[in-house]
Every structure is written in C-alpha cells, then in structure tokens.
Design a protein around this motif. Structure first.
Motif, PDB file in Angstrom:
ATOM      1  N   ALA A   1       0.855  -1.184   0.000  1.00 40.99           N
ATOM      2  CA  ALA A   1       0.000   0.000   0.000  1.00 40.99           C
ATOM      3  C   ALA A   1       0.890   1.232   0.000  1.00 40.99           C
ATOM      4  CB  ALA A   1      -0.922   0.013   1.217  1.00 40.99           C
ATOM      5  N   CYS A   2       0.516   2.219  -0.769  1.00 40.04           N
ATOM      6  CA  CYS A   2       1.303   3.441  -0.892  1.00 40.04           C
ATOM      7  C   CYS A   2       1.278   4.225   0.414  1.00 40.04           C
ATOM      8  CB  CYS A   2       0.756   4.305  -2.030  1.00 40.04           C
ATOM      9  SG  CYS A   2       1.603   5.894  -2.230  1.00 40.04           S
ATOM     10  N   GLY A   3       2.440   4.676   0.861  1.00 41.66           N
ATOM     11  CA  GLY A   3       2.511   5.452   2.087  1.00 41.66           C
ATOM     12  C   GLY A   3       2.006   6.867   1.927  1.00 41.66           C
ATOM     13  N   SER A   4       1.832   7.336   0.675  1.00 46.20           N
ATOM     14  CA  SER A   4       1.383   8.713   0.448  1.00 46.20           C
ATOM     15  C   SER A   4      -0.128   8.811   0.281  1.00 46.20           C
ATOM     16  CB  SER A   4       2.079   9.281  -0.794  1.00 46.20           C
ATOM     17  OG  SER A   4       3.476   9.313  -0.611  1.00 46.20           O
ATOM     18  N   CYS A   5      -0.689   7.943  -0.590  1.00 46.42           N
ATOM     19  CA  CYS A   5      -2.122   8.059  -0.878  1.00 46.42           C
ATOM     20  C   CYS A   5      -2.916   6.820  -0.505  1.00 46.42           C
ATOM     21  CB  CYS A   5      -2.334   8.368  -2.362  1.00 46.42           C
ATOM     22  SG  CYS A   5      -1.914   6.995  -3.461  1.00 46.42           S
ATOM     23  N   GLY A   6      -2.250   5.746  -0.103  1.00 41.53           N
ATOM     24  CA  GLY A   6      -2.956   4.521   0.253  1.00 41.53           C
ATOM     25  C   GLY A   6      -3.282   3.629  -0.920  1.00 41.53           C
ATOM     26  N   GLY A   7      -2.880   4.002  -2.135  1.00 43.38           N
ATOM     27  CA  GLY A   7      -3.148   3.170  -3.295  1.00 43.38           C
ATOM     28  C   GLY A   7      -2.512   1.795  -3.174  1.00 43.38           C
ATOM     29  N   GLU A   8      -3.122   0.808  -3.810  1.00 44.41           N
ATOM     30  CA  GLU A   8      -2.650  -0.571  -3.664  1.00 44.41           C
ATOM     31  C   GLU A   8      -2.130  -1.163  -4.965  1.00 44.41           C
ATOM     32  OE1 GLU A   8      -5.886  -2.725  -2.017  1.00 44.41           O
ATOM     33  OE2 GLU A   8      -5.701  -1.812  -0.018  1.00 44.41           O
ATOM     34  N   THR A   9      -2.000  -0.360  -5.994  1.00 45.62           N
ATOM     35  CA  THR A   9      -1.472  -0.866  -7.267  1.00 45.62           C
ATOM     36  C   THR A   9      -0.240  -0.065  -7.668  1.00 45.62           C
ATOM     37  OG1 THR A   9      -2.943   0.597  -8.516  1.00 45.62           O
ATOM     38  CG2 THR A   9      -3.723  -1.654  -8.083  1.00 45.62           C
ATOM     39  N   VAL A  10       0.632  -0.726  -8.402  1.00 49.44           N
ATOM     40  CA  VAL A  10       1.867  -0.097  -8.851  1.00 49.44           C
ATOM     41  C   VAL A  10       1.909  -0.108 -10.371  1.00 49.44           C
ATOM     42  CG1 VAL A  10       3.172  -0.708  -6.784  1.00 49.44           C
ATOM     43  CG2 VAL A  10       3.132  -2.279  -8.719  1.00 49.44           C
ATOM     44  N   ARG A  11       2.755   0.734 -10.919  1.00 52.33           N
ATOM     45  CA  ARG A  11       2.986   0.735 -12.359  1.00 52.33           C
ATOM     46  C   ARG A  11       4.489   0.795 -12.628  1.00 52.33           C
ATOM     47  NH1 ARG A  11       3.417   5.924 -15.192  1.00 52.33           N
ATOM     48  NH2 ARG A  11       2.463   4.833 -16.950  1.00 52.33           N
ATOM     49  N   LEU A  12       4.871   0.328 -13.810  1.00 55.96           N
ATOM     50  CA  LEU A  12       6.276   0.320 -14.190  1.00 55.96           C
ATOM     51  C   LEU A  12       6.746   1.749 -14.431  1.00 55.96           C
ATOM     52  CD1 LEU A  12       6.147  -2.658 -16.736  1.00 55.96           C
ATOM     53  CD2 LEU A  12       6.541  -2.743 -14.273  1.00 55.96           C
ATOM     54  N   ALA A  13       7.868   2.121 -13.791  1.00 57.78           N
ATOM     55  CA  ALA A  13       8.362   3.490 -13.923  1.00 57.78           C
ATOM     56  C   ALA A  13       9.675   3.572 -14.669  1.00 57.78           C
ATOM     57  CB  ALA A  13       8.529   4.112 -12.537  1.00 57.78           C
ATOM     58  N   ALA A  14      10.416   2.492 -14.756  1.00 60.73           N
ATOM     59  CA  ALA A  14      11.710   2.505 -15.434  1.00 60.73           C
ATOM     60  C   ALA A  14      11.877   1.216 -16.204  1.00 60.73           C
ATOM     61  CB  ALA A  14      12.844   2.679 -14.427  1.00 60.73           C
ATOM     62  N   SER A  15      12.600   1.295 -17.280  1.00 60.64           N
ATOM     63  CA  SER A  15      12.838   0.125 -18.118  1.00 60.64           C
ATOM     64  C   SER A  15      14.275  -0.328 -17.971  1.00 60.64           C
ATOM     65  CB  SER A  15      12.553   0.456 -19.593  1.00 60.64           C
ATOM     66  OG  SER A  15      11.195   0.767 -19.785  1.00 60.64           O
ATOM     67  N   GLY A  16      14.447  -1.591 -17.569  1.00 57.80           N
ATOM     68  CA  GLY A  16      15.769  -2.175 -17.528  1.00 57.80           C
ATOM     69  C   GLY A  16      16.097  -2.823 -18.858  1.00 57.80           C
ATOM     70  N   SER A  17      17.186  -3.557 -18.888  1.00 57.02           N
ATOM     71  CA  SER A  17      17.638  -4.169 -20.138  1.00 57.02           C
ATOM     72  C   SER A  17      16.620  -5.165 -20.690  1.00 57.02           C
ATOM     73  CB  SER A  17      18.983  -4.863 -19.907  1.00 57.02           C
ATOM     74  OG  SER A  17      18.895  -5.793 -18.838  1.00 57.02           O
ATOM     75  N   GLU A  18      15.987  -5.949 -19.826  1.00 55.82           N
ATOM     76  CA  GLU A  18      15.053  -6.971 -20.301  1.00 55.82           C
ATOM     77  C   GLU A  18      13.764  -6.352 -20.837  1.00 55.82           C
ATOM     78  OE1 GLU A  18      14.458 -10.000 -17.378  1.00 55.82           O
ATOM     79  OE2 GLU A  18      16.595 -10.133 -16.911  1.00 55.82           O
ATOM     80  N   ARG A  19      13.249  -5.326 -20.152  1.00 57.91           N
ATOM     81  CA  ARG A  19      12.036  -4.671 -20.647  1.00 57.91           C
ATOM     82  C   ARG A  19      12.322  -3.934 -21.955  1.00 57.91           C
ATOM     83  NH1 ARG A  19       8.607   0.195 -17.726  1.00 57.91           N
ATOM     84  NH2 ARG A  19       6.904   0.266 -19.247  1.00 57.91           N
ATOM     85  N   THR A  20      13.495  -3.298 -22.039  1.00 61.23           N
ATOM     86  CA  THR A  20      13.865  -2.629 -23.282  1.00 61.23           C
ATOM     87  C   THR A  20      13.939  -3.618 -24.429  1.00 61.23           C
ATOM     88  OG1 THR A  20      15.133  -0.988 -22.030  1.00 61.23           O
ATOM     89  CG2 THR A  20      15.603  -1.171 -24.381  1.00 61.23           C
ATOM     90  N   ALA A  21      14.514  -4.798 -24.174  1.00 61.76           N
ATOM     91  CA  ALA A  21      14.596  -5.825 -25.207  1.00 61.76           C
ATOM     92  C   ALA A  21      13.207  -6.285 -25.635  1.00 61.76           C
ATOM     93  CB  ALA A  21      15.415  -7.003 -24.691  1.00 61.76           C
ATOM     94  N   GLU A  22      12.291  -6.397 -24.677  1.00 65.44           N
ATOM     95  CA  GLU A  22      10.922  -6.795 -25.013  1.00 65.44           C
ATOM     96  C   GLU A  22      10.251  -5.756 -25.902  1.00 65.44           C
ATOM     97  OE1 GLU A  22       7.194  -6.327 -22.391  1.00 65.44           O
ATOM     98  OE2 GLU A  22       7.895  -8.367 -21.954  1.00 65.44           O
TER      99      GLU A  22
END
Length: 677
Positions: free
Chosen positions: A440-461
C-alpha cells in the motif's frame, strides 16, 4: 659477542605491529634464513606463532638483549624481494595503512606442490647471483662481451616490427616517451582494429612487446576479466610466443601462485592482470593502465589505494615508463598533466566518431525513450549488422511507482525500492529481497503499482515488438555476452557490459543518459562521459552514434570528442570547492571520542580552516561517527603520519578485555574518490 638476527615483517592487520621486529636466527636456520623467505615466529604478547617475511639480516651486539628466535623457515622461495617490500612500505605510508595489508593483495597463499616444482626447475630468484656473476676468473662472460645478438633475437621473436611499430607510430610522441622513460596520458583511437582487436588492446600489446624486446618486463593493468581476455588475444596476435604472466582473481590458487613465482624470476616477461598486478615484483620497464576511471581499479580492501596512485609511486621509485591510456581522461590524470607530471599523447590522425545529439526536446511527453531520428537510424543499420543500445539498468523494471500518485514504491520492511522481474510479477525489494504481496502506498494509500523505469530486459521486449524479425540480445550482469557476430541484431546492454561486435556496431544508441546523470555522485558527469565514450568506441568507422535526451557540457564533449577539455573544466570547478582531486581527502570512522581525538591531532598541523568536515553520526551505527579531512597534496606526508599515529594509539588503548570490542577501533581511508558525510 654478536648474534645473527633477522628483521621480519609480521603478516598481521593489527596497526601497532606494522614495523620490523628483530628475531634471533638459530644456528640450524642460518643457511635458510635469507631475505624474502616466509618464516614462522612467536608473538610474545599473544602467545602464538604468526607468519612473517624476512626483510633484512643484521647482527645484535648487545649480549644482554633478549630476543625471541625464529621458529621455522617455511620454504626456500624468496617471495618478498626488496623492491616489492619497499613499494608496499611506500604505498602504505602514503595511505596511512599497513605494509602487510598491501602485500596481502599481491602475494598469493603458498601452494606447496607448485613451489616445489618451481624450485626444482632452478629458477633464478631475486637476490641470487647469476651464473655469469659467479664467474671469478676475471675474463668477461660471453653475455657481457656482446649482447647485440641476444637483443636482436629478442626483437625478432617478440616484436613483429610492422605491427608493433605501426601501432606505436600512430600516436604522436609515444616512441619518445618509451625511449626516455617518461610518464604519459594516451588518448586511445576509438574504433575497432582492422584485425578484430580493439585499438586500445593493440596499443597496450605493442608497448608491452616493445618493452620486452628491449630486455625489460612490462606490466599491463586492465579493470576486469573481459578487458583481460581482449588484451591477451591482442598480445597473442602482436607478440606470439612472448612470456606472459597472468595475475587474475579468476585463476585457481595454484595457477595464480605459479604466475606470481614467474614474476619473481630475473627473466623479463609481460605481466597482465587486474588492479593488484600493479604491484607485480618484476623489474618493470613499463607500467600501463587502461581506463583508470573504472571503479574496479579502486581497491576496496585496506589500505584502499587506487591502482593509479600505486603506479605513480612505483614509477617514482623505479623510473620506468608510465602510461595511462583511455578513451577519456579522468580529472586525476588531468591534474597531473596540468602540473607537468605527465605528458599528453594524442593520435597522429584523430578519428572522430560520428555523434548525433538527440536533445530532450526530441522526446515527446509520453515517456518516449527512442526518438524518431534514432529509431530510423537503428532500423536502417540493423539491416546490415548489429546495433548497440546502451541502457542504465539491468532487469525488467528496476523501479515501480504508485499507480495513483506516482510516488516511488518502497519496501515496508527496509524502505528499499521495489522492482519487477517481468510484467505482472509480484514486486520485490532491491535491498532486502522481500516480496511485497500486499503493498500500500505510504502517500495516498493506493494498492497498485505501475512500471516506472525500463531495464535491459524490458527494453529488449519493447524493441522486439518494434523491430519484428530481428534478433534481440541482452547483455548485462545476469546475461554476460563476450562477442556478437556480424549478422543483424539489436544488442541491449548495460554500461560496461557491451560485447565486442565483429567489424564494429553499425550504429550505437545511448539511452537513459539523463537518468544516469541524476545519480548523486561528485563524478557522475565524468563517469557518464567515460561510459558513453567506451560504448562509442565499439562502433564501426563512420557508424552513427546517438546520445538521447542529454545536452550541456558533457554532451558537447562527447559530440566533439574533447574529453580532456571536459576534464579540465571539471577540475577547475572543483578547485574552489576543495573537492578531489583538487585536494586529497581522508575519511575517518570510529567512536565519537576516537574520531575527535584524531581531529585534535590534525588541528595541530595548522591546515586551512575549512579542512575538516564533521564529525557526524553514522546512520544505523550506534556511537559511530564519520569525518572528512581535506588537505593539499604537499601536506600529504604530515597528515598520513598523524592519522596513522592516531589509529595506532586508538588500537593500543582500546583492546579487547577492557570493556571494548574491535569495532571501536578508528579506521582511516585516504584519497577518497566520492566523499560522503
């Protein structure tokens, strides 16, 4: 009546034991107790035996003086020649450390079978008279009479004249530097060699072969095992049959000890290895270091001396040729150039890579990472061969954020950043490894996350979808790749993990530049320029190189290939701030009272008023504090001696058994590259 004694260096990290101790030599050991051998001696205060090295012999004239006796001579191998001990002593004194700590980095553990075979082979050890020296007839030996033939034979065997001479001649003034035993900073040509070996490896192999042909040993130091393999291949091509001693942490213990014993012989050789190879006990005519800005050349173990600094101290004592080579120039080397300590050597015919700057304005607001111009370049180049795309981080998505408020997703247990191994995976903490199943987010209480950065494997995908029909190769710490062939491919690599490409990459795209520059490090601009320059050097001649999302001085330096000018500007900016390498920096850690006592001793040296920063408490460590001391290079000896005395005083006054533990001992590290309070 005089008695024979040996002055020995104890193999101990205890600071108060960092000096030579006198031990009497029993009559039965006089023949075997010679300088350089390993011995076992009693340690009176601890009531036990300890390993040691005999440094020198002497006599004791006072019959009333009580001396302990050497217990055992471990072997006849003289593993500590005088030149290695003197270098270790000099390095330790400059770093306020122990000579035994320095020797522990280079002298391997004894391997009995290897050592016996070496001794049985009759290898001539340092300090032993040669067979020619033993000739007392008064007639000149054949070697003394005429060595021309031997020299010419050595040149014919180890110096293929055309290849070696052509490589050296490609750099203006390099031949003169080698002939006059000077110090130099060499700007390596940034392109793959015509024979498949990178130009930098040909350069080091050529100067090593030239030194060997002149009858001296050469030491070639590179950051990691990948560079080591590339250099060994170039040596085999340019100097086939040359004697090479490889000092590498990947070697088995017997192989490493066998190579070390080879460096003890009088016969010259080429020593190739990582940072500790700079201490190799050969009679060196050359010490060359490739890419001194690489963090792997900074020694993490006490006393923490960078290979660059050890090489400078060695050259000062031995007068050998000293070369710093790289595609970029560090501010440390630039300081030496500006001070006249070393000479700048450039290529006769400069090869300027074709760099294209894709500014931040070229990216749209939807988080696009690959602008249209770079995309079209990559698509066109991928039709004819491999294309390199450098990214900042490995993995799939090393950073997650709250889907509602975009706050960074943090671990509840330790506060570390959460990442994902693949799309839809349970978030995992990068610090403690715990899975965040009910986050759970400490700022707003949200319970879902999203991808914020791409590593080598995500970039390859993502690239796999954008470039259908073209193979995608991931090269990072988890997926090491040494080389790729000339077939079309997209190679997604993290910085420093880029594989060599046959014929060079047809295009290079440098992604995540702005993210790399955001790291909170003093030298981050310098580091980024080095990462990008090394990647650009892998491109085929004339291939386009795109730097995405970066502008400013560091981008201009890459585009114009003017890395020394960038180093000069960085050095000029740090001088008024009194930050390294404009000044030297010492870091002190210990209990509050211990640190303050050391700082009181420093205050007596009358350094500039802003020399000391701190002390402040160390987060997460009870009763421990840290302080920094900034001082001019001219005051280095005084500061090092004062800090070493403080370390010894703290260690002797706070031993175990007095309600203290070893953790309270003051620790000092000099020449800190990234000062941190």
């Amino acid at each position: 009546m005089s008695r024979p004694i040996a002055r020995v260096l104890l193999d101990s990290p205890v600071p108060q034991l960092d000096r030579l101790f006198d031990y009497e030599i029993p009559a039965e050991l006089i023949a075997d107790a010679v300088p350089g051998v390993r011995v076992r001696v009693p340690l009176r205060s601890a009531g036990r035996m300890i390993d040691a090295y005999i440094v020198e012999l002497g006599t004791e004239q006072d019959p009333a003086r009580t001396l302990a006796e050497i217990d055992t001579v471990v072997s006849a191998a003289r593993v500590l020649p005088e030149r290695l001990h003197s270098l270790a002593r000099r390095v330790a004194d400059r770093a306020a450390g122990s000579a035994s700590d320095v020797l522990r980095l280079i002298v391997p553990k004894r391997q009995v079978r290897v050592e016996k075979a070496w001794l049985a082979a009759g290898a001539e050890q340092p300090g032993e008279p040669s067979t020619d020296d033993a000739d007392t007839t008064g007639e000149p030996s054949t070697d003394d009479a005429d060595t021309t033939g031997d020299t010419e034979e050595a040149r014919a065997r180890f110096e293929p004249a055309a290849a070696v001479a052509a490589t050296i001649a490609a750099y203006a003034g390099l031949a003169e530097v080698l002939a006059e035993n000077e110090r130099a900073a060499v700007e390596a040509i940034p392109q793959p060699g015509a024979d498949g070996h990178p130009e930098w490896s040909r350069l080091l192999a050529a100067v090593g072969a030239r030194t060997l042909a002149d009858g001296s040993s050469a030491i070639l130091v590179v950051p990691d095992y990948r560079d080591l393999d590339v250099l060994l291949a170039a040596l085999e091509a340019l100097a086939p049959g040359a004697p090479v001693a490889r000092l590498d942490s990947r070697q088995s213990n017997p192989d490493r000890y066998r190579a070390y014993l080879r460096t003890l012989e009088d016969a010259p050789c080429i020593v190739v290895g990582n940072r500790s190879a700079v201490y190799a006990p050969v009679a060196a005519g050359l010490v060359a270091i490739w890419d001194d800005g690489d963090s792997l050349l900074a020694e993490p173990l006490a006393p923490g001396v960078h290979a660059r600094d050890a090489a400078l101290l060695r050259q000062e004592r031995e007068g050998s040729v000293l070369l710093f080579a790289g595609h970029t120039r560090t501010t440390d080397v630039e300081r030496l150039v500006e001070g006249g300590w070393i000479r700048s050597v450039t290529a006769e015919r400069r090869v300027l890579p074709r760099v294209v700057l894709d500014s931040p304005e070229d990216l749209d607001r939807r988080g696009q990472r690959l602008p249209s111009r770079a995309f079209l370049t990559a698509r066109e180049a991928a039709r004819t061969g491999p294309v390199l795309l450098q990214v900042a981080r490995p993995g799939f998505s090393p950073t997650l954020v709250c889907a509602s408020c975009r706050a960074p997703a943090r671990c509840r247990a330790c506060g570390g950043p959460l990442g994902a191994a693949h799309r839809g995976a349970t978030p995992v903490c990068a610090w403690c490894g715990r899975a965040a199943r009910s986050w759970a987010c400490g700022s707003c209480g949200g319970e879902t996350v999203r991808l914020a950065a791409s590593g080598s494997e995500r970039t390859a995908e993502e690239l796999g979808r954008a470039f259908p029909g073209i193979r995608v190769i991931v090269a990072d710490g988890a997926h090491p790749v040494e080389r790729v062939d000339a077939r079309p491919a997209l190679v997604v690599a993290t910085r420093g993990a880029e594989p060599q490409a046959e014929g060079g990459y047809r295009a290079v795209v440098l992604l995540d530049g702005s993210r790399m520059l955001q790291a909170p490090e003093l030298r981050i601009g310098e580091s980024c320029l080095r990462w990008w320059s090394n990647a650009a050097a892998l491109a085929a001649p004339g291939a386009p190189i795109h730097l995405v999302g970066v502008d400013g001085g560091v981008a201009r330096a890459l585009a114009t290939w003017s890395q020394p000018a960038y180093a000069r500007s960085e050095l000029a900016e740090r001088a008024p701030l009194r930050m390294p390498p404009a000044v030297r920096v010492a870091q002190l850690e210990g209990t509050g009272p211990g640190v303050r006592r050391a700082l009181e001793d420093i205050a007596a040296l009358k350094l500039p008023s802003d020399a000391v920063l701190g002390p402040i408490p160390i987060e997460g460590e009870d009763e421990r504090e840290r302080a920094l001391v900034r001082f001019p290079y001219a005051d280095g000896t005084r500061v090092a001696e004062t800090l070493r005395a403080a370390v010894v005083a703290e260690a002797t006054g706070r031993r175990r058994g007095r309600g203290r533990t070893a953790r309270t001992t003051l620790s000092v590290r000099l020449d800190v590259i990234e000062p941190d309070l």
